[in-house]
Design an enzyme around this catalytic site. Structure first.
Site, short mmCIF file in Angstrom:
data_model
loop_
_atom_site.label_atom_id
_atom_site.label_comp_id
_atom_site.label_asym_id
_atom_site.label_seq_id
_atom_site.Cartn_x
_atom_site.Cartn_y
_atom_site.Cartn_z
N LYS A 1 0.84 -1.27 -0.02
CA LYS A 1 -0.03 0.00 0.02
C LYS A 1 0.92 1.28 0.27
CE LYS A 1 -4.25 1.44 2.48
NZ LYS A 1 -5.39 0.95 3.19
N ASP B 1 -15.99 0.52 8.99
CA ASP B 1 -16.05 0.53 7.59
C ASP B 1 -16.08 -0.71 7.03
OD1 ASP B 1 -16.47 1.88 5.39
OD2 ASP B 1 -14.55 2.44 4.83
#
Ligand SMILES: Nc1ncnc2c1ncn2[C@@H]1O[C@H](COP(=O)(O)OP(=O)(O)OP(=O)(O)O)[C@@H](O)[C@H]1O
Length: 760
Positions: free
Chosen positions: A149, A244
């Site tokens: 990432k 989330d």
């Protein structure tokens, strides 16, 4: 840098070495203990922004480039840039302790090694987030694959996202090695970017899986739901609330097992003093947080209504995902975010046709407005849907995934849940059951208590009875009617039955007693079944009839009416399927007050073996454009698809015709039967006048050719191209505010600007 200066923590993350993250990954024989961030090198200036569609374009942004060695890159760099890069190569690399076994002495020696960008070959981009890009990376030494990432420092600072990255890193460090959570091996950085070296999940994410198959059957839903809830349980136990959870944040690893990711908006709870004798850490999972984080479709109502969330928001999201697994779409979805919020706030959702009862029951207990009334994780795990799952012995994670199959409606799935009686309540239940059954057929008076209970207890019996009843009718040419006794017969129940009713003599069948009811075409138990089935959808049955049905082929094929129905010599010669008509499916039509025509099919070639009814086709009556009466035994219904409905029983067609003609949708019109027949007769006489010869096979134009059965597009399956209207919902992450409209405005603004603000 905006109006917010960096905190010490932010600074540490961006510019200084940080704490160790995880065991190393890159070596198979050696265990590596990463313990610090460092910096990396070998970056190439990128002409475009690389941090997702939401990111700002930065001329200073760097991305790792695929499969390049360092030398060609040097050519384009001026000496100062090269110097800076070399500085960062040392400063930003992760320092890892590598344990090496000396082959001669067998002793374990430890070496500190630096690992950074130069140690990986970068490949394709795996995904794009709001503030990151994820790329595939292969370790140069071991050849192992990772997901890296990449986060732009400048973007993080400018958009005030540093906190998210810090939280993500801390959460992943805390969760390291937890089953069902993506693993963070270590982080490193260079001047421009931060890099998270993550476990690679090669099977994409759960949203892609649902899209590919359209939906998941009960077995798959159970498999994945049990992993998701177990992973959420682990998070909460460690004091982390994800906030989330959504299908795209559920990755699928090499074994197709669940890996939760994206902890950027997670809440890390402080440890509270524990009263536990075993000294286990305690976290207040009900501690309220005011941050406005999440994704519109999965956000819990308390955040919108009362501006707070706690750990129960993850349970809500789990309920939404469970719904989505079966329905193929999230329960709360509207054309824009504002409308989605409205639905969530009111908990306004509807189950799709044929939604399995067992999952429906669980979803209903999860999508509950009041968080206190929502099931807890413990209760979820104890729900009957997970009866076959052992959450304690690790099998949730050890078992191989089932073959992925979309959900297909079956009568089994529509059966109501067995009501588990308290031991001493068995007799009462039997009484109520029998009293109700008697009531349904013969007894006019029923006590209020009985009425209250009957919906719960009548359905299993009704289902069984319906199938038998239906078969019975076919055999006996509609001369018998059935009424229901409890499907699981027991002496107690029979005794109770005798006590409570003196109407019907028991027959040998344990579940059905047939009595002659003259000419009534269908027992009320059948209608009761459909009524009960639809009741949960706020729908009730207006009509249940046997029909023959065909649907126009999507591509016209050279099939004519005879081929369509080989046993029907002409459309006017339509009869119930004969015993020899093996290829026939018995179909019934259920028309509901919400304007749906549900066609259930039962393949029962010889009518000996019971086969289950399955929903084969749903006709949306409000989409019907035209009804043509081909003759008084066949209707042609034109809409998105042309449906031919045939029935020898004229009265049936009258009813169908009447319902459709009156454009029945939400409110059925009630007309006197006389009038209906008049209207129908008028309609027919007009048709007959127009028809040249009576009982002629109508011309079927090339474009309206028919096929036997239904096109596969009518069955439950993934829409074209993995289809569905599922778009990847983007996360909302903004500061908390008590003013809802402000939140909406802010979220809209956020969508436009693709920015996020730090939570307090
Ligand atoms: N470990 C991984 N293996 C494979 N693909 C991954 C991995 N991590 C992330 N991805 C892909 O990259 C996408 C973005 O990752 P992630 O959700 O972590 O980014 P984000 O910037 O935090 O996104 P969001 O906008 O949801 O906050 C994921 O949806 C997924 O498709």
């Amino acid at each position: 840098m905006g109006n917010r200066s960096l905190t010490e923590a932010d600074h540490a993350l961006l510019f200084e070495p940080s704490l160790p993250t995880a065991e190393d990954p890159t070596q198979t024989q050696h265990r590596l203990h990463p313990f610090v961030d460092g910096n990396g090198s070998g970056l190439k200036a990128s002409p475009q922004g690389q941090f997702g569609d939401k990111a700002l374009t930065s001329t200073h942004r760097f991305i790792p480039s695929a499969n390049e060695d360092s030398s060609p890159r040097d050519m384009g760099l001026d000496p100062s840039m090269r110097r800076r890069r070399d500085e960062w190569a040392d400063r930003g690399a992760a320092k890892i302790i590598k344990e090496v076994v000396d082959p001669t002495t067998g002793e374990l020696t430890k070496h500190v090694v630096k690992m950074g960008i130069k140690d990986f070959k970068f490949g394709e981009q795996l995904g794009d987030g709001s503030y990151s890009s994820v790329v595939l990376a292969t370790a140069r030494d071991s050849g192992k694959k990772y997901a890296v990432k990449v986060l732009s420092k400048e973007y993080l600072i400018r958009q005030k996202k540093v906190k998210y990255v810090t939280v993500e890193k801390l959460a992943l460090q805390k969760l390291n090695g937890t089953k069902g959570i993506i693993r963070l091996f270590f982080t490193f950085q260079d001047e421009a970017s931060l890099y998270f070296l993550l476990e690679y999940a090669p099977h994409s994410d759960f949203l892609a899986l649902i899209k590919k198959y359209g939906s998941l059957n009960e077995q798959c839903a159970r498999y994945y739901a049990s992993q998701i809830i177990d992973a959420v349980d682990s998070l909460h136990t460690i004091g982390i609330i994800h906030r989330d959870i959504k299908p795209e944040n559920i990755l699928l690893d090499k074994d197709m097992k669940v890996k939760l990711t994206d902890f950027g908006t997670a809440k890390i709870l402080p440890e509270e003093p524990s009263n536990d004798a075993d000294g286990k850490p305690y976290f207040d999972l009900n501690a309220r947080s005011k941050s406005f984080v999440g994704t519109a479709e999965y956000v819990s109502p308390e955040l919108l209504n009362d501006s707070y969330t706690d750990s129960r928001c993850d349970i809500w999201a789990f309920g939404c995902i469970l719904f989505q697994m079966v329905a193929g779409k999230p329960p709360f979805k509207a054309s824009n975010e504002y409308l989605t919020f409205q639905k969530v706030m009111k908990v306004q959702y509807a189950f799709t046709a044929g939604f399995p009862q067992i999952i429906k029951d669980l979803v209903k207990k999860l999508l509950v407005k009041e968080p206190n009334d929502r099931l807890t994780i413990e209760q979820i795990k104890a729900h009957i849907f997970f009866q076959s799952v052992n959450f304690d012995n690790g099998s949730v994670w050890d078992d191989d995934p089932p073959e992925i199959q979309p959900y297909k409606i079956s009568a089994e799935a529509l059966k109501p849940l067995p009501k588990v009686p308290e031991p001493d309540a068995t007799a009462k239940l039997a009484n109520l059951q029998l009293a109700y059954n008697s009531h349904a057929e013969t007894t006019p008076q029923t006590s209020a208590a009985t009425c209250q209970d009957r919906s719960a207890i009548s359905m299993t019996a009704a289902t069984a009875a319906f199938n038998k009843d239906y078969t019975g009718q076919l055999k006996s040419g509609y001369n018998s009617n059935a009424f229901v006794r409890s499907s699981s017969s027991s002496t107690d129940r029979e005794k109770a039955h005798k006590k409570t009713t003196n109407i019907h003599a028991s027959r040998s069948s344990p579940s059905i007693t047939s009595v002659s009811k003259g000419k009534e075409p269908r027992s009320r138990s059948a209608d009761n079944f459909w009524s009960s089935y639809l009741k949960n959808l706020d729908e009730h049955v207006l009509l249940v009839k046997d029909i023959e049905l065909s649907v126009e082929a999507t591509e016209s094929s050279a099939v004519d009416l005879e081929t369509l129905a080989p046993d029907y010599k002409s459309p006017c010669d339509i009869d119930s399927p004969t015993e020899s008509a093996d290829k026939f499916y018995k179909r019934i039509l259920v028309i509901t007050n919400l304007g749906r025509g549900l066609i259930f099919a039962k393949k029962s070639p010889k009518m000996r073996k019971e086969r289950e009814f399955e929903l084969q086709f749903e006709l949306k009556l409000n989409q019907v454009e035209k009804i043509n009466l081909i003759n008084d035994q066949m209707l042609q219904i034109e809409g998105p698809k042309t449906v031919f409905m045939a029935c020898k029983d004229r009265a049936v067609l009258i009813e169908v015709w009447k319902l459709m003609k009156s454009e029945i949708c939400a409110k059925p019109k009630v007309a006197s039967s006389k009038l209906e027949h008049k209207m129908f007769d008028k309609f027919i006489s007009q048709k007959v006048k127009k028809t040249k010869g009576k009982n002629q096979v109508p011309h079927v134009p090339e474009s309206s050719r028919l096929v036997n059965g239904l096109p596969s597009s009518c069955m439950t399956k993934a829409p074209e191209g993995g289809g569905s209207n599922l778009k990847r919902p983007a996360s909302l992450q903004t500061r908390s505010s008590s003013n809802y409209s402000k939140l909406l405005a802010r979220s809209t603004e956020m969508r436009k600007n693709m920015t996020r603000t730090n939570e307090k």
